[in-house]
Design a protein around this motif. Structure first.
Motif, mmCIF file in Angstrom:
data_model
loop_
_atom_site.group_PDB
_atom_site.id
_atom_site.type_symbol
_atom_site.label_atom_id
_atom_site.label_comp_id
_atom_site.label_asym_id
_atom_site.label_seq_id
_atom_site.Cartn_x
_atom_site.Cartn_y
_atom_site.Cartn_z
ATOM 1 N N UNK A 149 -12.785 -0.876 -13.454
ATOM 2 C CA UNK A 149 -12.370 -0.485 -12.108
ATOM 3 C C UNK A 149 -11.568 0.814 -12.164
ATOM 4 N N UNK A 173 -8.017 1.590 -1.778
ATOM 5 C CA UNK A 173 -8.996 0.541 -1.459
ATOM 6 C C UNK A 173 -10.063 0.429 -2.542
ATOM 7 N N UNK A 174 -10.414 1.566 -3.133
ATOM 8 C CA UNK A 174 -11.395 1.521 -4.230
ATOM 9 C C UNK A 174 -10.826 0.766 -5.437
ATOM 10 N N UNK A 181 -9.527 -7.811 -5.031
ATOM 11 C CA UNK A 181 -9.446 -8.854 -4.003
ATOM 12 C C UNK A 181 -10.803 -9.553 -3.843
ATOM 13 N N UNK A 182 -11.846 -8.756 -3.949
ATOM 14 C CA UNK A 182 -13.191 -9.323 -3.810
ATOM 15 C C UNK A 182 -13.401 -10.447 -4.822
ATOM 16 N N UNK A 183 -13.044 -10.164 -6.075
ATOM 17 C CA UNK A 183 -13.248 -11.183 -7.115
ATOM 18 C C UNK A 183 -12.277 -12.356 -6.932
ATOM 19 N N UNK A 186 -12.499 4.556 -10.593
ATOM 20 C CA UNK A 186 -11.675 5.236 -9.590
ATOM 21 C C UNK A 186 -11.212 6.597 -10.105
ATOM 22 N N UNK A 235 -8.175 -1.626 -5.367
ATOM 23 C CA UNK A 235 -7.829 -3.025 -5.130
ATOM 24 C C UNK A 235 -8.931 -3.822 -4.394
ATOM 25 N N UNK A 236 -9.766 -3.115 -3.663
ATOM 26 C CA UNK A 236 -10.836 -3.818 -2.951
ATOM 27 C C UNK A 236 -11.655 -4.713 -3.874
ATOM 28 N N UNK A 237 -12.188 -4.161 -4.962
ATOM 29 C CA UNK A 237 -12.981 -5.002 -5.880
ATOM 30 C C UNK A 237 -12.166 -6.142 -6.465
ATOM 31 N N UNK A 272 0.823 -1.218 0.000
ATOM 32 C CA UNK A 272 0.000 0.000 0.000
ATOM 33 C C UNK A 272 0.854 1.264 0.000
ATOM 34 N N UNK A 279 -8.404 5.666 0.683
ATOM 35 C CA UNK A 279 -9.684 5.323 0.069
ATOM 36 C C UNK A 279 -9.497 5.013 -1.412
ATOM 37 N N UNK A 280 -8.715 5.827 -2.088
ATOM 38 C CA UNK A 280 -8.519 5.605 -3.522
ATOM 39 C C UNK A 280 -7.920 4.216 -3.760
#
Lengths: 210, 210, 210, 210
Positions: A192, A167-168, A174-176, A196, A170-172, A140, A164-165
Motif C-alpha cells: 500500500x 484516502x489512497x 479500511x476496506x480489508x 501511494x 487508508x481506504x484499502x 485525517x 486523495x493521498x
DNA sequence: TGTTAAACGAGACGGTACGTCACGTCTTCCG
DNA sequence: CGGAAGACGTGACGTACCGTCTCGTTTAACA
C-alpha cells in the motif's frame, strides 16, 4: 461535539457543576468495556447503566443514542494510539502511520469496535456528522500533515491532493478491515505504502484535473 | 450460497421443486423495495411479509435473518450494474470499472443499501461469510481480470499483486462511500485511477516484497 | 356422531372403502397416547400426525378440531371401564358405579384426559353437543337404569327423578376431580353414596316439585 | 395469592408503592370485559393490552399467564355476588346459597367465565393452586359455616362432614353448569337442597365411616 | 391386467398469538 | 432536589401451531 455530548461543555464552562463527572466517567468506562467485550449490537444501554451503577436516564440525559455513547467511549481509547509522525520522508511517515493503525486494529477488540461504529454510522443518519467531526477529521487532519511535509520537502508536487493521498493510503486498509477478505499483513502495508509513494511522486495526485 | 439461500437454486436447476417460488420472488421484491425506501434498520421482517402478502414464517423458513434476506435481495440488483470491462488498456479498464461503481452507488438508494449491508456484516458475524462469498468475491473475481489482462499486455510487471491493485482502486472509493467525508466525484475517479496506474506501472504492487 | 366422525360410518355401511382404516386406527392410537402423556393442551395435531405416520390433512379430513379427535380417542378407552351394574340394591349399585368411576379416574392419565376434555368443552362451543351425545348421555343412560331398578324394587318412590339422583351421585365426584380440593377417597365414596341413598329413600328426589 | 398477584397487595397495604396502580386497574377491567364478551379462549393478551391502553410487557410483568390474569379479573366480580347466609335453618341456608350461585351463573357471562376458568385450571397445571387458594377455598370457607351453624342448632349430627355436605350441594350444580346436559332450574335447586337436607339429617354425612 | 381417480404422506403456505427484549420516557423515592 | 432504580408504552423479534393448500405417490376398484 454537540451530538455526542450535548450541552455539558457549557455547564462545564460555568463551572457550576464539576461534581458528578464521576457518573460520566463510569458510564464511558462501562460502555468502552462492553463495546470491546460484546460489540455494539450486544451492548445495551441497560447493561451500560447497570455496570456503571447508574440510572438509564442519566445516560439519556447526556447521549441521545447508543451509537453516540459508543462513539465517545471509543474516541479517546483510539485516538491516543495514533501518533503524529515525522520521520523525515514521505515513505517513512506513511509506513509509520499505517503501521500504527494496523497494529491497533488488526484482530483486536478495538478493531471490532471501530468496525461496529462505522456500521452504526451507516444505519443511524444522526451519527454521520458526529462521526466525521469527532473521529474522522481528527485523524485525517493529522495525516494530512504528512502530505504537507512531503510537499515542503519537495518530495511530491506542491499541488498534490492531500485528501486523495490519505484516502489512497487508508481506504484499502479500511476496506480489508470491514470486508475481511484479505489480511492486514505487513506485506499489505508495504505494498500500500509503495503504491501511494510511487503514485504521489509521479504526480498522479495533483489537483484540478477536472 | 448456503447462508443466503439454502440450496434452493440447485433444486430449481433440477426442476424437482417447481412449487411456490412466487412467494420467494414476492419476498425478494418487497425486501428490495423496502431496503431502498427506508434502509436496513427501518426495514422490518413484518413489513416485508405484509408487502409481499406472505406470512412471516415463510420468510423465516428461507432466510435466517433480516440481513441475509437483504443481502439476497440486494445482490441481483447490484451485480447486474457492474459490467465486465475490457478497453484495451489498464487505465481504461480501471476507469470504466470504477466509474460504473460510482455511478451505481453515488447518491443512490443502491449506494445506501450497499452501505447498510456492509454495516450489517460488521454487526452480525454470521453474515461475514455469506457477504464475501456472494458479493465481494463475485465482484473481485471480475475486477482481478483487469490486472491479468494488463499483465498479459505487458503494461505492468508479471508478478503484480492483483488483490492489492484492486483494493487500491476500490478501497478509497468504499472509504468515501462509508464515511461521507468527501464526494465520489469525477476528479476522485481520475485521481484514484491515476495513482493506481502510476503505482502499478512503477512495480510498486509486485508480490513477495519482504 | 356427526361431530366426532363425519360421514365415515355411512361410507363404511356401503362397504365401498374398507381400506385405509389403518390410518384412522393409527391416528386414534397416537392421539390417545399423546393425550395421556401430555394432556390436551400440549397435544398438537402435528404431533399426532407425526406419531401416527400420517399427513395432517388425513386428520383434518376426518375430525374438525383437536378436541373432537381427542374426544373420539378418549371414548372407547373410557367407556369400556364403566360396567353396567346390577347388585340387587340401590346402595350396592350406586357404590359399584361410583367406585368404578373413581378407580378409572383418580390419579390416572385417564382422569386427566377426562378433565382435559371437559375443559375443552367449555372453551370450544362446537364440542358441547358431541360431548353430551357421545360421552355424557351414554354413561348417564346406563346410570339411570340404577334408579329405574330401585323404583322397580320399591326401594324409592316411583316418581323419583333419575337425573337428579345421578347428578347427586356423580356431581360431587366430578367436582373433586376438576377442582382437586379434596381427594376421591373411599370415605368420599361411602359418604356420597350414603347421602344419595338416604335422600332418595326419604323421597327428596321426587319429581314435579314445581 | 402468589400466582395471581405476586405480593403486590401486601406492599400496597404498607403503602410503600402507591404508584401506577392505574395500569393494574385498567388491565383487570379490560380483562374482565373481554372475558365476559368472548370467553377465555378468544381473549388475547394483546387485546387486553390494547383495550387497557397498556403495553403487553406491563401485563407479563404482573401475571405469568392469561389464565392467572383472567382469574384475578374474575374473582372480585364473582365473590361479591355470593353472600354469607344465615336464615336460621339448614334448609334455608342451603337454598339461599345455592340460589345465589345459580342466579349469578345460569345463562350469564359470569357463568361462562366461571366455566372458562375451571377449564383453564385443567389445562394449565400452574393454575391449580391459585384457583383453589383464591377462589374455591374462599367460597367454601363461607359455605362450611352453614354446616357449622346447623350442627350448633342441633339440626344434624355434630360429626357431620362439612366438606362432604358442601360438595353434595354444589357438586351437582357445577356438574350441570359444565356439561349443560340439564338446566339449573328452580326444581333442580329444590331437589338438590332436599336431598342434602334429608341425607345430612339422616346422619349420612358423619365422618370416619370406614 | 391396466387405467384412473381417490386418498394418502409430506410439508409449505398465509396467518395469529405468543412471550421476550430493548428501546427511550416517565415516575417514585432515597440520600 | 438530583439521581438510582426501575416501571411504563411501544413495537419488532423469532417461535409454535393453526387449518388450508398443493404436491407427487400409492392403492384399489373398475374397465
Amino acid at each position: 461535539m454537540e451530538y455526542v455530548n450535548k450541552g455539558i461543555d457549557l455547564d462545564d464552562a460555568h463551572r457550576t457543576r464539576p461534581r458528578s463527572e464521576l457518573a460520566k466517567v463510569a458510564i464511558l468506562r462501562a460502555a468502552s468495556e462492553l463495546l470491546a467485550e460484546r460489540g455494539l449490537r450486544q451492548m445495551t444501554i441497560e447493561d451500560v447503566a447497570a455496570r456503571a451503577g447508574v440510572g438509564k436516564s442519566t445516560i439519556y440525559r447526556r447521549w441521545p443514542s447508543k451509537g453516540s455513547l459508543a462513539l465517545e467511549a471509543f474516541l479517546d481509547d483510539f485516538l491516543s494510539t495514533q501518533p503524529a509522525v515525522n520521520t523525515g520522508s514521505l515513505e517513512g511517515d506513511l509506513r509509520k502511520a499505517l503501521s500504527a493503525w494496523v497494529t491497533t486494529v488488526n484482530g483486536t477488540s478495538t478493531g471490532r469496535s471501530l468496525a461496529s461504529l462505522i456500521a452504526e454510522v451507516q444505519l443511524d443518519p444522526e451519527m454521520g456528522f458526529a462521526w466525521r467531526e469527532n473521529f474522522l477529521e481528527v485523524v485525517r487532519a493529522q495525516h494530512r500533515q504528512i502530505v504537507v511535509h512531503a510537499i515542503a520537502r519537495g518530495e511530491i508536487p506542491s499541488d498534490s491532493d492531500a485528501n486523495l493521498v490519505i484516502d489512497m493510503l487508508f481506504g484499502p486498509a479500511y476496506h480489508r478491515l470491514l470486508h475481511g477478505h484479505l489480511g492486514l499483513t505487513q506485506e499489505f502495508v508495504e505494498g500500500d505504502v509503495a503504491m501511494v509513494v510511487a503514485g504521489a511522486k509521479a504526480g498522479a495526485a495533483v489537483l484540478s484535473r477536472h
